[in-house]
Design a protein around this motif. Sequence first.
Motif, PDB file in Angstrom:
ATOM      1  N   PHE A   1      49.335 -52.058   9.161  1.00 20.02           N
ATOM      2  CA  PHE A   1      47.927 -51.909  10.266  1.00 20.02           C
ATOM      3  C   PHE A   1      47.844 -51.443  10.771  1.00 20.02           C
ATOM      4  N   VAL A   2      48.367 -51.679  11.746  1.00 22.28           N
ATOM      5  CA  VAL A   2      48.375 -51.088  13.465  1.00 22.28           C
ATOM      6  C   VAL A   2      48.388 -49.371  12.514  1.00 22.28           C
ATOM      7  N   GLY A   3      49.071 -48.456  12.066  1.00 23.89           N
ATOM      8  CA  GLY A   3      49.044 -47.378  11.252  1.00 23.89           C
ATOM      9  C   GLY A   3      47.667 -46.776  10.899  1.00 23.89           C
ATOM     10  N   ILE A   4      46.530 -48.139  10.416  1.00 19.98           N
ATOM     11  CA  ILE A   4      45.364 -47.863  10.023  1.00 19.98           C
ATOM     12  C   ILE A   4      43.798 -48.122  11.290  1.00 19.98           C
ATOM     13  N   MET A   5      44.549 -48.577  12.114  1.00 18.14           N
ATOM     14  CA  MET A   5      44.148 -48.804  13.718  1.00 18.14           C
ATOM     15  C   MET A   5      44.031 -47.384  13.727  1.00 18.14           C
ATOM     16  N   PHE A   6      45.055 -47.183  13.980  1.00 17.11           N
ATOM     17  CA  PHE A   6      45.541 -45.296  14.475  1.00 17.11           C
ATOM     18  C   PHE A   6      44.664 -44.215  14.498  1.00 17.11           C
ATOM     19  N   ALA A   7      44.268 -44.155  12.622  1.00 16.74           N
ATOM     20  CA  ALA A   7      43.878 -43.646  11.814  1.00 16.74           C
ATOM     21  C   ALA A   7      42.557 -43.399  12.329  1.00 16.74           C
TER      22      ALA A   7
ATOM     23  N   GLY B   1      43.290 -34.890  16.036  1.00 15.04           N
ATOM     24  CA  GLY B   1      42.327 -36.331  15.258  1.00 15.04           C
ATOM     25  C   GLY B   1      42.938 -36.035  13.863  1.00 15.04           C
ATOM     26  N   CYS B   2      42.591 -35.168  12.545  1.00 12.20           N
ATOM     27  CA  CYS B   2      42.920 -34.622  11.790  1.00 12.20           C
ATOM     28  C   CYS B   2      44.492 -35.178  11.114  1.00 12.20           C
ATOM     29  N   GLY B   3      45.052 -34.365  11.656  1.00 11.56           N
ATOM     30  CA  GLY B   3      46.609 -34.690  11.928  1.00 11.56           C
ATOM     31  C   GLY B   3      46.945 -36.101  11.780  1.00 11.56           C
TER      32      GLY B   3
ATOM     33  N   GLY C   1      38.573 -43.746  20.514  1.00 10.10           N
ATOM     34  CA  GLY C   1      38.652 -43.204  19.600  1.00 10.10           C
ATOM     35  C   GLY C   1      38.027 -41.998  20.284  1.00 10.10           C
ATOM     36  N   LEU C   2      36.527 -42.076  21.502  1.00 11.63           N
ATOM     37  CA  LEU C   2      35.523 -41.244  22.267  1.00 11.63           C
ATOM     38  C   LEU C   2      37.128 -40.825  23.100  1.00 11.63           C
ATOM     39  N   ALA C   3      37.099 -42.157  23.747  1.00 10.10           N
ATOM     40  CA  ALA C   3      38.079 -41.252  24.781  1.00 10.10           C
ATOM     41  C   ALA C   3      39.254 -40.321  24.293  1.00 10.10           C
ATOM     42  N   TRP C   4      39.576 -40.752  23.923  1.00 12.65           N
ATOM     43  CA  TRP C   4      40.752 -39.642  22.914  1.00 12.65           C
ATOM     44  C   TRP C   4      40.190 -38.639  22.642  1.00 12.65           C
TER      45      TRP C   4
ATOM     46  N   VAL D   1      38.156 -40.841  15.337  1.00 16.42           N
ATOM     47  CA  VAL D   1      36.275 -41.092  15.711  1.00 16.42           C
ATOM     48  C   VAL D   1      36.359 -39.701  15.995  1.00 16.42           C
ATOM     49  N   SER D   2      38.136 -39.432  16.751  1.00 17.51           N
ATOM     50  CA  SER D   2      37.793 -37.911  18.192  1.00 17.51           C
ATOM     51  C   SER D   2      38.182 -36.629  17.064  1.00 17.51           C
ATOM     52  N   ALA D   3      38.306 -36.968  15.829  1.00 17.38           N
ATOM     53  CA  ALA D   3      38.523 -35.508  15.690  1.00 17.38           C
ATOM     54  C   ALA D   3      37.160 -35.293  15.266  1.00 17.38           C
ATOM     55  N   LEU D   4      35.715 -36.368  14.855  1.00 19.24           N
ATOM     56  CA  LEU D   4      34.600 -35.857  14.497  1.00 19.24           C
ATOM     57  C   LEU D   4      34.089 -35.452  16.417  1.00 19.24           C
ATOM     58  N   ALA D   5      34.891 -36.289  17.109  1.00 18.18           N
ATOM     59  CA  ALA D   5      33.909 -35.954  18.651  1.00 18.18           C
ATOM     60  C   ALA D   5      34.306 -35.297  19.274  1.00 18.18           C
ATOM     61  N   ALA D   6      35.091 -33.953  18.675  1.00 14.03           N
ATOM     62  CA  ALA D   6      35.544 -32.718  19.465  1.00 14.03           C
ATOM     63  C   ALA D   6      34.986 -31.793  19.412  1.00 14.03           C
ATOM     64  N   PHE D   7      33.921 -31.878  18.609  1.00 11.46           N
ATOM     65  CA  PHE D   7      32.110 -31.112  18.416  1.00 11.46           C
ATOM     66  C   PHE D   7      31.386 -31.332  19.212  1.00 11.46           C
TER      67      PHE D   7
END
Length: 445
Positions: free
Chosen positions: A293-299, A155-157, A356-359, A304-310
Amino acid sequence: MDMHTGAIKPRLSFWQLWNMSFGFFGIQFGFALQNANTSRIFSTLGADPDNLSLYWLAAPVTGLLVQPVIGYLSDNTWHPKWGRRRPFFFIGALLAAIALFLMPNSSMLWMAVAVLWMMDAAINVSMEPFRAFVGDKLDASQQTAGYAMQTFFIGCGAVIASLLPWFFESMGVSNEAVGGMIPDTVRYSFYAGGAIFFLAVLWTVLTADELPPPDMDAFNKERQHSRSLGVAIAEIFGGFAKMPKTMVQLAFVQFFTWIALFAMWIYTGSAIADTVYGTRDAQSTAYQAAGSFVGIMFAVYSGVSALAAFILPIFARATSRKIVHATCLAIGGVSLASIALITERNMLMVPMIGVGLAWASILTMPYAILAGSLPARRMGYFMGLFNFFVVIPQICSGLLLGGVTRHFFDGHTVMTVALGGGAMLLAAVLTLFVTDRAAPVKSAI
């Protein structure tokens, strides 16, 4: 204790988990740049939107060929200094860094497709053994935590890599496709990605150790036997008949999950350019702005996935891993489908939260469920084989989604993205039928 060998594996500290997973920060830099910018690069170089999915076929076909072979080879590798998986981390990182430097310098479409092939192969050489690395080093009580730490770095990367074109544009770098060439914002992003990919993987190579095979004599004997080309080929392709029941069940889940993800990665750029920016002209300023802008969306979804990981392992302890995964996939599917209803730019961030939650769950739960059902000595091979069910749906998508978009959606790629959301909902339902008999997760980290 490893359920297959009976060997007791030492419990690792937070920082040991950090070091062994940090390489994924670099690996995801490569994947995020690829996912957010490849369609933009292809379109800038003159690709027909109807054929975008075909040009993307290089990536999954490469994975289909590379992943089980690398998994098999890493299972049968041992070096007193380099270990089992780390030689593959290093070689893949070096080749991927070179490909990332080459990609934005493609001057013709065929060159970009060829470099995508090289880049995806190199990334897979590094990435595939990382999944087995967790199974090698961690007992069942820490495996979910190990995959969660990988997801955090993924997620961070991905957040940083996805934002790089926007960042360079904000610093005054040109985002224009002058003369049909790739914008400087994209070129500089790939240069930074190549350096970060290599350095992050090198960190793990230098700071993480590996456990030797518990019976070195037996390992060497089996390795000598496996050096026969015929034996190697038979074992690589004969594993389908030996897949554990859980792996078969997860294969169906993965199939529909990755159809959804592939649709999102290929078509979100052109979909947003069409529905929000009002253009299908890949050479226009508006189209390039949509790409940034799609880059921002994907970020956003990556963050979200980085935060949800834990957080997800906590819910997994309270319910079960498959309930968490089914819930996250359902939220992601609805979110992805909702993009077809949104015409206001900033509102597009809302569905990215659900994606992001799904990812986060996609990168954690299937591998944690699977690891407990696999024999330790074949961990790398079966993890590589499992990735067939990541790349096969991508190949199907590459062959079919272009025709579906053209004949059923009149070229409106946003509807193809919505179709991906439906596929993810189906994956959520199939998850409920997965058998997860691994030991309960006792501790997050």
